[in-house]
Design a protein around this motif. Structure first.
Motif, PDB file in Angstrom:
ATOM      1  N   PRO A 112       0.749  -1.289   0.139  1.00 25.67           N
ATOM      2  CA  PRO A 112      -0.033   0.130   0.066  1.00 25.67           C
ATOM      3  C   PRO A 112       0.847   1.302   0.168  1.00 25.67           C
ATOM      4  CG  PRO A 112       0.110  -0.967   2.308  1.00 25.67           C
ATOM      5  CD  PRO A 112       0.627  -1.948   1.269  1.00 25.67           C
ATOM      6  N   ASN A 120      -0.667   1.200   6.517  1.00 24.63           N
ATOM      7  CA  ASN A 120      -0.431  -0.368   6.434  1.00 24.63           C
ATOM      8  C   ASN A 120      -1.729  -0.956   6.488  1.00 24.63           C
ATOM      9  OD1 ASN A 120       2.099   0.389   7.229  1.00 24.63           O
ATOM     10  ND2 ASN A 120       2.132  -0.482   9.414  1.00 24.63           N
ATOM     11  N   ARG A 121      -1.698  -2.099   5.410  1.00 27.12           N
ATOM     12  CA  ARG A 121      -2.887  -2.833   5.268  1.00 27.12           C
ATOM     13  C   ARG A 121      -3.103  -3.908   6.100  1.00 27.12           C
ATOM     14  NH1 ARG A 121      -2.080  -3.961  -0.383  1.00 27.12           N
ATOM     15  NH2 ARG A 121      -1.021  -5.554   0.159  1.00 27.12           N
ATOM     16  N   GLU A 122      -4.060  -4.377   6.626  1.00 26.91           N
ATOM     17  CA  GLU A 122      -4.493  -5.491   7.426  1.00 26.91           C
ATOM     18  C   GLU A 122      -4.771  -6.886   6.428  1.00 26.91           C
ATOM     19  OE1 GLU A 122      -6.536  -4.963  11.156  1.00 26.91           O
ATOM     20  OE2 GLU A 122      -7.657  -7.008  10.759  1.00 26.91           O
ATOM     21  N   GLU A 123      -3.935  -7.679   6.532  1.00 26.70           N
ATOM     22  CA  GLU A 123      -4.042  -8.790   5.799  1.00 26.70           C
ATOM     23  C   GLU A 123      -5.343  -9.947   6.301  1.00 26.70           C
ATOM     24  OE1 GLU A 123      -3.031  -8.980   2.720  1.00 26.70           O
ATOM     25  OE2 GLU A 123      -1.796  -7.371   2.840  1.00 26.70           O
ATOM     26  N   THR A 322       0.648  -5.704   6.036  1.00 34.21           N
ATOM     27  CA  THR A 322       1.691  -5.451   5.266  1.00 34.21           C
ATOM     28  C   THR A 322       2.031  -3.929   5.349  1.00 34.21           C
ATOM     29  OG1 THR A 322       0.561  -6.871   3.639  1.00 34.21           O
ATOM     30  CG2 THR A 322       2.049  -5.290   2.775  1.00 34.21           C
ATOM     31  N   SER A 324       3.139  -0.306   4.855  1.00 33.74           N
ATOM     32  CA  SER A 324       3.118   0.543   3.504  1.00 33.74           C
ATOM     33  C   SER A 324       4.526   1.243   3.042  1.00 33.74           C
ATOM     34  CB  SER A 324       2.344   1.781   3.947  1.00 33.74           C
ATOM     35  OG  SER A 324       2.980   2.666   4.649  1.00 33.74           O
TER      36      SER A 324
END
Length: 426
Positions: A112, A120-123, A322, A324
């Motif tokens: 991201p 940040n991207r929560e998976e 994940t 950024s």
RNA sequence: GGAGAGGUGGCCGAGUGGUUGAAGGCGGCGGCCUCGAAAGCCGUUGUACUCCAUUGGGGUACCGCGAGUUCGAAUCUCGCCCUCUCCGCCA
């Protein structure tokens, strides 16, 4: 390190990548230094070639006992010029290297884009945070009540940001280290390594801690010593294969290493000052992989799964993020952070960081493998599996009971003499 | 810490300041031989940068690292690093 050839040919790609990272690097002046170095080098090499030819001729004349004084005279002038150019090349190259060593890795396209951790991207999430029928305490209070953690005395011994543990507290860390290593070596195929806990400048440069992050390191002050305390086992373990050419058949190489980690935590004043979340010294088991380029992203998934497995066995709820482009570390192309649930903070906190460094460290540390004629750079990866101190915190906070005792996860009991819970130390 | 010995290619091991990228051997690769293999024989065998080019060819550098002497350094000088042996100290 970024490949200078890649930089020459893809300057716009790099410009965008650096902007996404929030890094400001003067790429144009790097190109200038590079061009200047190359033209000077070319000029010098041509003079050298001439010098070599003349040298051969002189040797022949001398063998034939002929007079070579004319050639000798001509070469004297050339020799001086070569020396000048050589010095100039050396200066330009040193300048170039210095500039290249502070360029961060290219972030992978799957990240991201954003300026900091808020992007940040929560998976995914695993486990459910427990419902407490009492007000959960944080590990500092739990530890104090049990008599197993003592931050005041730690400060007397070494200062702030150190921890001193007793009894079941000390035993808990030792149990976790053994448990982690056993799982990774028995079930995940890693080879256990016990590395030096100090390393030299070349090693720190290889993995990317130097030259840019010198202030984060503890330096061994003895006169003439080129040593730093390691901030992670990543440094010594990745550098095991520095300046080596590996066999393709041996890849992936997978190491798991326990080490204490030493971090000066410069610039983090006021952050996490309470407890053992952020310390100058902490224990960690680190996983390190050397892979072929085309498998490294798959290997990152399995590496992350290996770290997650530990949390699952310990029944600790966590989520996977994940990072950024703005939050990812200097050397990494892609990073998953594992964040464990801490009831005492009512928050998810980082407990493992799993990264693919692609060829960035391999180029710095000159770690290659061969499958055709030309050696190629390997890809390196590493991830915590896990941070031991923070895992102890998570166990204390998630396992706490109303009576102040702490229930130990079943998987860990064999490592704790079979006891089911920690009760106050008399 | 003191004394000594030594660091040459994947490995072992030669090397008088001048066709030495480096003899020789081992290993690796290719071929011959063989039903196949071994043995034997023949050939081949580093890395990086760079230039021209279609395969390919040329240039430069690299004998622990760095500096110096010289027209020219694996070879001579100095500094540093590392390894080994003995002594001391130490877990």
């Amino acid at each position: 390190m970024i490949d200078i050839k890649f930089l020459r040919d893809n300057i716009d790609v790099l410009r965008t990548a650096l902007a996404n990272r929030g890094a400001s690097i003067d790429l144009d002046s790097i190109l200038e230094v590079d061009a200047s170095k190359r033209s000077t080098l070319h000029e010098m090499e041509q003079l050298r070639a001439e010098q070599n030819r003349a040298s051969e001729e002189i040797a022949k004349l001398k063998r034939e006992k002929a007079d070579a004084s004319q050639q000798l005279e001509a070469m004297k002038a050339l020799s001086g010029r070569v020396k000048e150019l050589d010095e100039k090349v050396r200066e330009l190259d040193a300048d170039l290297q210095q500039r290249l060593l502070i360029i961060p890795n290219l972030p992978d396209e799957s990240l991201p884009i954003g300026k900091d951790e808020t992007a940040n991207r929560e998976e995914r999430r695993w486990g459910t945070p427990r419902d407490f029928d009492f007000e959960p305490k944080d590990h500092v209070d739990i530890g104090a009540a049990l008599g197993i953690l003592d931050f005041e005395r730690a400060a007397k011994i070494a200062g702030a940001r150190f921890c001193l543990s007793f009894g079941a507290g000390a035993r808990l860390e030792r149990a976790l280290i053994n448990f982690f290593l056993d799982v990774h070596t028995r079930e995940h195929g890693y080879t256990e390594v016990l590395p030096p806990f100090m390393a030299n400048t070349a090693s720190f440069t290889g993995t990317g801690q130097l030259p840019k992050f010198k202030d984060d390191q503890f330096v061994i002050g003895n006169e003439g010593k080129d040593l730093y305390l390691i901030p992670t086992a990543e440094v010594p373990v990745t550098n095991i294969h520095r300046d080596e050419i590996l066999n393709e058949a041996d890849l992936p190489i997978k190491y798991a290493a326990y080490s204490p980690c030493f971090r000066s935590e410069a610039g983090s004043y006021g952050k996490d000052t309470r407890g053992m979340i952020r310390q100058h010294q902490f224990n960690k088991v680190e996983m390190v992989k050397f892979t072929t380029p085309e498998t490294s992203f798959d290997e990152l998934e399995s590496l992350t799964a290996n770290a997650e497995k530990i949390l699952q066995l310990l029944e600790l709820p966590y989520r996977v993020m994940t990072l950024s482009t703005g939050d990812i570390g200097f050397s990494a192309a892609k990073t998953y952070d594992l964040e464990v649930w801490l009831p005492g903070q009512n928050a998810y906190r980082e407990i493992s960081s799993c990264s693919n460094f692609t060829d960035f460290q391999a180029r710095r540390a000159n770690i290659r493998f061969r499958r055709g004629k030309k050696p190629e750079f390997v890809h390196t990866l590493n991830g915590s599996g896990l941070a031991v101190g923070r895992t102890a915190v998570a166990i204390l906070e998630n396992g706490q009971q109303a009576d102040g005792s702490v229930v130990i996860p079943a998987a860990l009991r064999p490592y704790m003499d079979g006891i089911e819970r920690i009760t106050p130390l008399k």
